[in-house]
Scaffold this motif. Structure first.
Motif, PDB file in Angstrom:
ATOM      1  N   ILE A 185      -6.730   3.665  -6.781  1.00  0.00           N
ATOM      2  CA  ILE A 185      -6.006   2.503  -6.276  1.00  0.00           C
ATOM      3  C   ILE A 185      -4.517   2.828  -6.371  1.00  0.00           C
ATOM      4  O   ILE A 185      -4.014   3.168  -7.439  1.00  0.00           O
ATOM      5  CB  ILE A 185      -6.333   1.230  -7.097  1.00  0.00           C
ATOM      6  CG1 ILE A 185      -7.830   0.952  -7.118  1.00  0.00           C
ATOM      7  CG2 ILE A 185      -5.551   0.039  -6.551  1.00  0.00           C
ATOM      8  CD1 ILE A 185      -8.444   0.583  -5.789  1.00  0.00           C
ATOM      9  N   HIS A 186      -3.826   2.718  -5.249  1.00  0.00           N
ATOM     10  CA  HIS A 186      -2.413   3.092  -5.159  1.00  0.00           C
ATOM     11  C   HIS A 186      -1.597   1.914  -4.651  1.00  0.00           C
ATOM     12  O   HIS A 186      -2.118   1.055  -3.944  1.00  0.00           O
ATOM     13  CB  HIS A 186      -2.241   4.270  -4.199  1.00  0.00           C
ATOM     14  CG  HIS A 186      -3.187   5.396  -4.451  1.00  0.00           C
ATOM     15  ND1 HIS A 186      -2.945   6.377  -5.383  1.00  0.00           N
ATOM     16  CD2 HIS A 186      -4.404   5.686  -3.911  1.00  0.00           C
ATOM     17  CE1 HIS A 186      -3.959   7.230  -5.393  1.00  0.00           C
ATOM     18  NE2 HIS A 186      -4.859   6.827  -4.511  1.00  0.00           N
ATOM     19  N   LEU A 187      -0.306   1.906  -4.975  1.00  0.00           N
ATOM     20  CA  LEU A 187       0.612   0.870  -4.510  1.00  0.00           C
ATOM     21  C   LEU A 187       1.990   1.487  -4.382  1.00  0.00           C
ATOM     22  O   LEU A 187       2.498   2.041  -5.355  1.00  0.00           O
ATOM     23  CB  LEU A 187       0.635  -0.303  -5.503  1.00  0.00           C
ATOM     24  CG  LEU A 187       1.564  -1.465  -5.203  1.00  0.00           C
ATOM     25  CD1 LEU A 187       1.035  -2.265  -4.004  1.00  0.00           C
ATOM     26  CD2 LEU A 187       1.681  -2.381  -6.415  1.00  0.00           C
ATOM     27  N   GLN A 222       5.349  -3.610  -0.322  1.00  0.00           N
ATOM     28  CA  GLN A 222       4.526  -2.517  -0.822  1.00  0.00           C
ATOM     29  C   GLN A 222       3.146  -2.603  -0.183  1.00  0.00           C
ATOM     30  O   GLN A 222       2.662  -3.687   0.134  1.00  0.00           O
ATOM     31  CB  GLN A 222       4.392  -2.573  -2.339  1.00  0.00           C
ATOM     32  CG  GLN A 222       5.699  -2.286  -3.056  1.00  0.00           C
ATOM     33  CD  GLN A 222       5.487  -2.089  -4.530  1.00  0.00           C
ATOM     34  OE1 GLN A 222       4.844  -2.896  -5.185  1.00  0.00           O
ATOM     35  NE2 GLN A 222       6.004  -0.999  -5.060  1.00  0.00           N
ATOM     36  N   ILE A 223       2.540  -1.448  -0.019  1.00  0.00           N
ATOM     37  CA  ILE A 223       1.192  -1.337   0.513  1.00  0.00           C
ATOM     38  C   ILE A 223       0.301  -0.837  -0.617  1.00  0.00           C
ATOM     39  O   ILE A 223       0.631   0.154  -1.280  1.00  0.00           O
ATOM     40  CB  ILE A 223       1.126  -0.343   1.698  1.00  0.00           C
ATOM     41  CG1 ILE A 223       2.126  -0.699   2.790  1.00  0.00           C
ATOM     42  CG2 ILE A 223      -0.303  -0.241   2.235  1.00  0.00           C
ATOM     43  CD1 ILE A 223       1.884  -2.010   3.469  1.00  0.00           C
ATOM     44  N   ARG A 230      -1.232  -5.789   1.735  1.00  0.00           N
ATOM     45  CA  ARG A 230       0.231  -5.724   1.761  1.00  0.00           C
ATOM     46  C   ARG A 230       0.775  -6.768   0.792  1.00  0.00           C
ATOM     47  O   ARG A 230       0.312  -7.898   0.764  1.00  0.00           O
ATOM     48  CB  ARG A 230       0.706  -6.015   3.184  1.00  0.00           C
ATOM     49  CG  ARG A 230       2.191  -6.126   3.333  1.00  0.00           C
ATOM     50  CD  ARG A 230       2.582  -6.125   4.791  1.00  0.00           C
ATOM     51  NE  ARG A 230       2.302  -7.408   5.449  1.00  0.00           N
ATOM     52  CZ  ARG A 230       2.450  -7.612   6.753  1.00  0.00           C
ATOM     53  NH1 ARG A 230       2.849  -6.622   7.541  1.00  0.00           N
ATOM     54  NH2 ARG A 230       2.197  -8.784   7.282  1.00  0.00           N
ATOM     55  N   LEU A 231       1.753  -6.360  -0.007  1.00  0.00           N
ATOM     56  CA  LEU A 231       2.438  -7.242  -0.952  1.00  0.00           C
ATOM     57  C   LEU A 231       3.891  -7.362  -0.501  1.00  0.00           C
ATOM     58  O   LEU A 231       4.581  -6.350  -0.376  1.00  0.00           O
ATOM     59  CB  LEU A 231       2.365  -6.656  -2.364  1.00  0.00           C
ATOM     60  CG  LEU A 231       3.149  -7.387  -3.450  1.00  0.00           C
ATOM     61  CD1 LEU A 231       2.598  -8.792  -3.686  1.00  0.00           C
ATOM     62  CD2 LEU A 231       3.117  -6.568  -4.747  1.00  0.00           C
ATOM     63  N   ARG A 239      -4.545  -5.177  -8.665  1.00  0.00           N
ATOM     64  CA  ARG A 239      -3.421  -4.243  -8.755  1.00  0.00           C
ATOM     65  C   ARG A 239      -2.147  -4.870  -8.213  1.00  0.00           C
ATOM     66  O   ARG A 239      -1.082  -4.783  -8.825  1.00  0.00           O
ATOM     67  CB  ARG A 239      -3.759  -2.962  -7.992  1.00  0.00           C
ATOM     68  CG  ARG A 239      -2.637  -1.944  -7.923  1.00  0.00           C
ATOM     69  CD  ARG A 239      -2.352  -1.333  -9.309  1.00  0.00           C
ATOM     70  NE  ARG A 239      -1.253  -0.407  -9.272  1.00  0.00           N
ATOM     71  CZ  ARG A 239      -1.363   0.909  -9.059  1.00  0.00           C
ATOM     72  NH1 ARG A 239      -2.540   1.448  -8.872  1.00  0.00           N
ATOM     73  NH2 ARG A 239      -0.292   1.670  -9.050  1.00  0.00           N
ATOM     74  N   ALA A 240      -2.238  -5.530  -7.051  1.00  0.00           N
ATOM     75  CA  ALA A 240      -1.055  -6.158  -6.454  1.00  0.00           C
ATOM     76  C   ALA A 240      -0.527  -7.289  -7.332  1.00  0.00           C
ATOM     77  O   ALA A 240       0.687  -7.391  -7.570  1.00  0.00           O
ATOM     78  CB  ALA A 240      -1.390  -6.670  -5.057  1.00  0.00           C
ATOM     79  N   ILE A 241      -1.415  -8.136  -7.816  1.00  0.00           N
ATOM     80  CA  ILE A 241      -0.990  -9.265  -8.661  1.00  0.00           C
ATOM     81  C   ILE A 241      -0.373  -8.759  -9.955  1.00  0.00           C
ATOM     82  O   ILE A 241       0.682  -9.234 -10.377  1.00  0.00           O
ATOM     83  CB  ILE A 241      -2.181 -10.215  -8.922  1.00  0.00           C
ATOM     84  CG1 ILE A 241      -2.549 -10.950  -7.624  1.00  0.00           C
ATOM     85  CG2 ILE A 241      -1.853 -11.205 -10.036  1.00  0.00           C
ATOM     86  CD1 ILE A 241      -3.872 -11.687  -7.678  1.00  0.00           C
TER      87      ILE A 241
END
Length: 152
Positions: free
Chosen positions: A5-7, A50-51, A65-66, A96-98
C-alpha cells in the motif's frame, strides 16, 4: 503474495504505475460504470493531493485520491479492480489515507461523495450521511462526512 500500500503525490509515482492507476480508474468509472465524464479533472495535481494505491507483483489492484482542501480532507476516486474485490484492498487504502491525513492534522473532518450503495461500507471508517442523495452520471450518490478525530 504481499500487497503493498503506497501513498504519494502524483509527481513521485513511477510512470508505469501512474499509467496503471489511471487505466484502472478509467476502466471502472468510465467503462464499467458507463459514466463518461472528465476522469482527469486536474485535482490530482493540486497542492497537497496524494494518490494511494495497492500493488501486487506490479499490478495495481486499487487506488484512491486524498485531497487537502484546507479546512477538510476529501477522499475520492476510490476504486478496486474486479479481480481484487472482496480482498480488503479498498479498506486498506482507506485506512492508509485516513491515518496519513490524520497524522498531519487530526482536527479536520473528512468528506467524500459515496455511491449510495456503498454508504454502509464507508460507515465502517466513521463516515455518516451529510445531506440528501443525488444522481451523478446516472448513479445515486450521497455526501458523507467523517468528523475530526473519529475512530477508524
Amino acid at each position: 503474495m504481499t500487497i503493498g500500500i503506497h501513498l504519494s503525490p502524483l509527481a513521485e509515482i513511477p510512470a508505469m504505475t501512474l499509467y496503471r492507476i489511471l487505466w484502472l480508474r478509467v476502466s471502472v468509472f468510465v467503462v464499467e460504470q458507463e459514466a463518461a465524464y472528465p476522469e482527469l479533472d486536474g485535482r490530482d495535481i493540486e497542492p497537497g493531493a496524494q494518490i494511494a494505491w495497492a500493488e501486487e507483483d506490479g499490478e495495481v489492484l486499487g487506488t484512491l485520491r486524498l485531497l487537502d482542501e484546507g479546512e477538510r480532507w476529501r477522499i475520492g476516486r476510490v476504486v478496486t479492480s474486479a479481480a481484487a474485490r472482496g480482498r480488503g484492498v479498498g479498506a486498506d487504502l482507506m485506512r492508509r489515507a485516513i491515518d496519513s491525513a490524520s497524522s498531519r492534522d487530526a482536527s479536520r473532518p473528512f468528506v467524500l461523495d459515496a455511491q449510495e450503495h456503498l454508504a454502509d461500507w464507508y460507515g465502517r471508517f466513521g463516515f455518516v450521511s451529510a445531506g440528501p442523495s443525488y444522481i451523478e452520471d446516472r448513479i445515486p450518490h450521497i455526501p458523507m462526512v467523517r468528523p475530526a478525530e473519529a475512530a477508524v
